[in-house]
Design a protein around this motif. Structure first.
Motif, PDB file in Angstrom:
ATOM      1  N   GLY A  35     -81.778  71.794 -83.903  1.00 58.75           N
ATOM      2  CA  GLY A  35     -81.278  70.603 -83.234  1.00 58.75           C
ATOM      3  C   GLY A  35     -79.764  70.541 -83.229  1.00 58.75           C
ATOM      4  O   GLY A  35     -79.143  70.124 -82.246  1.00 58.75           O
ATOM      5  N   ARG A  36     -79.154  70.965 -84.331  1.00 54.74           N
ATOM      6  CA  ARG A  36     -77.685  70.973 -84.404  1.00 54.74           C
ATOM      7  C   ARG A  36     -77.104  71.936 -83.373  1.00 54.74           C
ATOM      8  O   ARG A  36     -76.126  71.613 -82.690  1.00 54.74           O
ATOM      9  CB  ARG A  36     -77.234  71.366 -85.806  1.00 54.74           C
ATOM     10  CG  ARG A  36     -75.717  71.438 -85.970  1.00 54.74           C
ATOM     11  CD  ARG A  36     -75.312  71.651 -87.417  1.00 54.74           C
ATOM     12  NE  ARG A  36     -73.864  71.709 -87.550  1.00 54.74           N
ATOM     13  CZ  ARG A  36     -73.169  72.835 -87.556  1.00 54.74           C
ATOM     14  NH1 ARG A  36     -73.796  74.005 -87.454  1.00 54.74           N
ATOM     15  NH2 ARG A  36     -71.859  72.805 -87.662  1.00 54.74           N
ATOM     16  N   GLY A  39     -77.392  70.370 -80.050  1.00 50.61           N
ATOM     17  CA  GLY A  39     -76.409  69.294 -79.947  1.00 50.61           C
ATOM     18  C   GLY A  39     -75.015  69.820 -79.699  1.00 50.61           C
ATOM     19  O   GLY A  39     -74.253  69.257 -78.899  1.00 50.61           O
ATOM     20  N   LEU A  42     -74.825  70.923 -75.971  1.00 54.77           N
ATOM     21  CA  LEU A  42     -74.833  69.817 -75.014  1.00 54.77           C
ATOM     22  C   LEU A  42     -73.579  68.957 -75.117  1.00 54.77           C
ATOM     23  O   LEU A  42     -72.931  68.641 -74.110  1.00 54.77           O
ATOM     24  CB  LEU A  42     -76.075  68.950 -75.240  1.00 54.77           C
ATOM     25  CG  LEU A  42     -77.407  69.529 -74.765  1.00 54.77           C
ATOM     26  CD1 LEU A  42     -78.543  68.588 -75.140  1.00 54.77           C
ATOM     27  CD2 LEU A  42     -77.381  69.758 -73.254  1.00 54.77           C
ATOM     28  N   MET A  43     -73.237  68.553 -76.327  1.00 58.44           N
ATOM     29  CA  MET A  43     -72.122  67.614 -76.481  1.00 58.44           C
ATOM     30  C   MET A  43     -70.781  68.254 -76.119  1.00 58.44           C
ATOM     31  O   MET A  43     -69.943  67.633 -75.467  1.00 58.44           O
ATOM     32  CB  MET A  43     -72.089  67.074 -77.906  1.00 58.44           C
ATOM     33  CG  MET A  43     -73.295  66.207 -78.271  1.00 58.44           C
ATOM     34  SD  MET A  43     -73.501  64.745 -77.206  1.00 58.44           S
ATOM     35  CE  MET A  43     -74.861  65.278 -76.141  1.00 58.44           C
ATOM     36  N   ASN A  72     -76.558  55.476 -76.407  1.00 57.82           N
ATOM     37  CA  ASN A  72     -77.639  56.410 -76.707  1.00 57.82           C
ATOM     38  C   ASN A  72     -77.157  57.809 -77.084  1.00 57.82           C
ATOM     39  O   ASN A  72     -77.897  58.577 -77.711  1.00 57.82           O
ATOM     40  CB  ASN A  72     -78.595  56.513 -75.510  1.00 57.82           C
ATOM     41  CG  ASN A  72     -79.526  55.317 -75.408  1.00 57.82           C
ATOM     42  OD1 ASN A  72     -79.857  54.696 -76.413  1.00 57.82           O
ATOM     43  ND2 ASN A  72     -79.947  54.996 -74.191  1.00 57.82           N
ATOM     44  N   ILE A  73     -75.939  58.180 -76.693  1.00 54.87           N
ATOM     45  CA  ILE A  73     -75.470  59.524 -77.027  1.00 54.87           C
ATOM     46  C   ILE A  73     -74.899  59.596 -78.442  1.00 54.87           C
ATOM     47  O   ILE A  73     -74.553  60.691 -78.909  1.00 54.87           O
ATOM     48  CB  ILE A  73     -74.401  60.033 -76.033  1.00 54.87           C
ATOM     49  CG1 ILE A  73     -73.068  59.312 -76.246  1.00 54.87           C
ATOM     50  CG2 ILE A  73     -74.867  59.935 -74.611  1.00 54.87           C
ATOM     51  CD1 ILE A  73     -71.892  60.071 -75.676  1.00 54.87           C
ATOM     52  N   PRO A  76     -77.106  62.089 -80.694  1.00 56.57           N
ATOM     53  CA  PRO A  76     -76.880  63.487 -80.324  1.00 56.57           C
ATOM     54  C   PRO A  76     -75.438  63.940 -80.559  1.00 56.57           C
ATOM     55  O   PRO A  76     -75.206  65.096 -80.945  1.00 56.57           O
ATOM     56  CB  PRO A  76     -77.221  63.510 -78.828  1.00 56.57           C
ATOM     57  CG  PRO A  76     -78.188  62.395 -78.646  1.00 56.57           C
ATOM     58  CD  PRO A  76     -77.752  61.330 -79.606  1.00 56.57           C
ATOM     59  N   MET A  79     -75.180  64.751 -84.187  1.00 56.81           N
ATOM     60  CA  MET A  79     -75.915  65.976 -84.474  1.00 56.81           C
ATOM     61  C   MET A  79     -75.115  67.210 -84.064  1.00 56.81           C
ATOM     62  O   MET A  79     -75.181  68.245 -84.732  1.00 56.81           O
ATOM     63  CB  MET A  79     -77.263  65.969 -83.750  1.00 56.81           C
ATOM     64  CG  MET A  79     -78.267  64.971 -84.309  1.00 56.81           C
ATOM     65  SD  MET A  79     -79.799  64.927 -83.341  1.00 56.81           S
ATOM     66  CE  MET A  79     -80.403  66.594 -83.584  1.00 56.81           C
ATOM     67  N   GLY A  80     -74.357  67.097 -82.987  1.00 55.01           N
ATOM     68  CA  GLY A  80     -73.587  68.236 -82.483  1.00 55.01           C
ATOM     69  C   GLY A  80     -72.212  68.387 -83.099  1.00 55.01           C
ATOM     70  O   GLY A  80     -71.558  69.420 -82.886  1.00 55.01           O
ATOM     71  N   LEU A 103     -88.478  66.086 -80.494  1.00 59.57           N
ATOM     72  CA  LEU A 103     -87.784  65.450 -81.612  1.00 59.57           C
ATOM     73  C   LEU A 103     -88.390  65.865 -82.945  1.00 59.57           C
ATOM     74  O   LEU A 103     -87.665  66.112 -83.924  1.00 59.57           O
ATOM     75  CB  LEU A 103     -87.834  63.926 -81.457  1.00 59.57           C
ATOM     76  CG  LEU A 103     -87.008  63.340 -80.305  1.00 59.57           C
ATOM     77  CD1 LEU A 103     -87.256  61.843 -80.179  1.00 59.57           C
ATOM     78  CD2 LEU A 103     -85.526  63.599 -80.515  1.00 59.57           C
ATOM     79  N   GLN A 108     -86.458  65.540 -86.587  1.00 60.70           N
ATOM     80  CA  GLN A 108     -86.108  64.126 -86.584  1.00 60.70           C
ATOM     81  C   GLN A 108     -87.278  63.272 -87.090  1.00 60.70           C
ATOM     82  O   GLN A 108     -88.429  63.688 -87.025  1.00 60.70           O
ATOM     83  CB  GLN A 108     -85.675  63.694 -85.185  1.00 60.70           C
ATOM     84  CG  GLN A 108     -84.534  64.545 -84.628  1.00 60.70           C
ATOM     85  CD  GLN A 108     -83.372  64.711 -85.592  1.00 60.70           C
ATOM     86  OE1 GLN A 108     -82.681  63.747 -85.929  1.00 60.70           O
ATOM     87  NE2 GLN A 108     -83.140  65.924 -86.062  1.00 60.70           N
TER      88      GLN A 108
END
Length: 237
Positions: A35-36, A39, A42-43, A72-73, A76, A79-80, A103, A108
């Motif tokens: 997930g990291r 993230g 994406l981020m 909402n971001i 994430p 996480m990133g 998730l 998560q």
């Protein structure tokens, strides 16, 4: 001196632990690591995160990241940008269909915000017991992101586990709307993520009474509010 085993919680093999006589499956660190990486891609691909003070997150051992929540971001984004994989407590309403499976796959934690969710509590304590990082929105829901109203969950996890709390301020996610996707900040826009000094929530007595948790919540709110003010001064936001 011989140490006696804890009666209410004990680590088990293969990511399982016992909590109040029940077997609880603890989310895997590998999933959170995946997930990291997602993230980060994406981020940093969509926005321009500016990360300040990430070195304040303990390099190993249990830790709780307490994050303000205005968009909402914010989850994430943390996480990133956090230096370690994070297991977030996320409302169960988000765990629907493919998103729910995704998730769970990235480690998560699903939580029912409308009552005492024993499974979520056991999972969160399991993450900390195994030396992981737990991410919490202490306000309980998205709002102004100013830590004005904290729920008791953060104090409970911190006092029960003894894990230090690291305050985190995510700033800039709600300043402007994107042109292409109105629900998101502008693409390639700057979002600041500011990590504060880790602190212990307890009073040193080890008490877990309702009064002790209420007092811990007051102390935590003061620390988080001070950090948010400092982060705004530091970033000019």
């Amino acid at each position: 001196m011989r140490r006696h085993p804890r009666r209410r919680a004990a680590r088990c093999d293969h990511g399982r632990r016992e909590e109040d006589g029940r077997q609880v499956t603890v989310p895997s660190e590998k999933g959170a690591a995946v997930g990291r990486r997602i993230g980060i891609g994406l981020m940093y691909g969509l926005f321009k995160p500016r990360v300040l003070g990430a070195w304040r997150v303990p390099a190993s051992g249990p830790a709780i990241l307490a994050v303000n929540h205005a968009h909402n971001i914010d989850g994430p984004m943390l996480m990133g940008t956090a230096p370690r994989p994070v297991h977030f407590l996320i409302k169960k309403e988000a765990f629907v269909g493919p998103l729910g499976s995704f998730l769970e796959g990235i480690g998560q934690l699903k939580v029912d915000r409308h009552g005492a969710d024993r499974n979520a509590i056991g999972n969160a304590l399991g993450v900390l017991e195994q030396g992981g990082v737990l991410g919490i929105f202490p306000e309980g829901t998205r709002g102004d992101g100013d830590f004005a109203s904290l729920r008791a969950g953060l104090a409970y996890f911190a006092v029960r586990s003894g894990a230090p709390i690291v305050p985190v301020a995510v700033l800039g996610s709600t300043e402007r709307r994107g042109r292409l996707v109105k629900a998101l900040p502008p693409l390639r826009g700057r979002v600041d993520v500011v990590f504060g000094d880790a602190f212990d929530a307890g009073d040193g007595t080890g008490r877990r009474t309702r009064k002790a948790l209420d007092e811990a919540t007051v102390r935590i709110q003061g620390k988080l509010t001070d950090h948010l003010e400092n982060a705004r001064r530091l970033t000019g936001r």
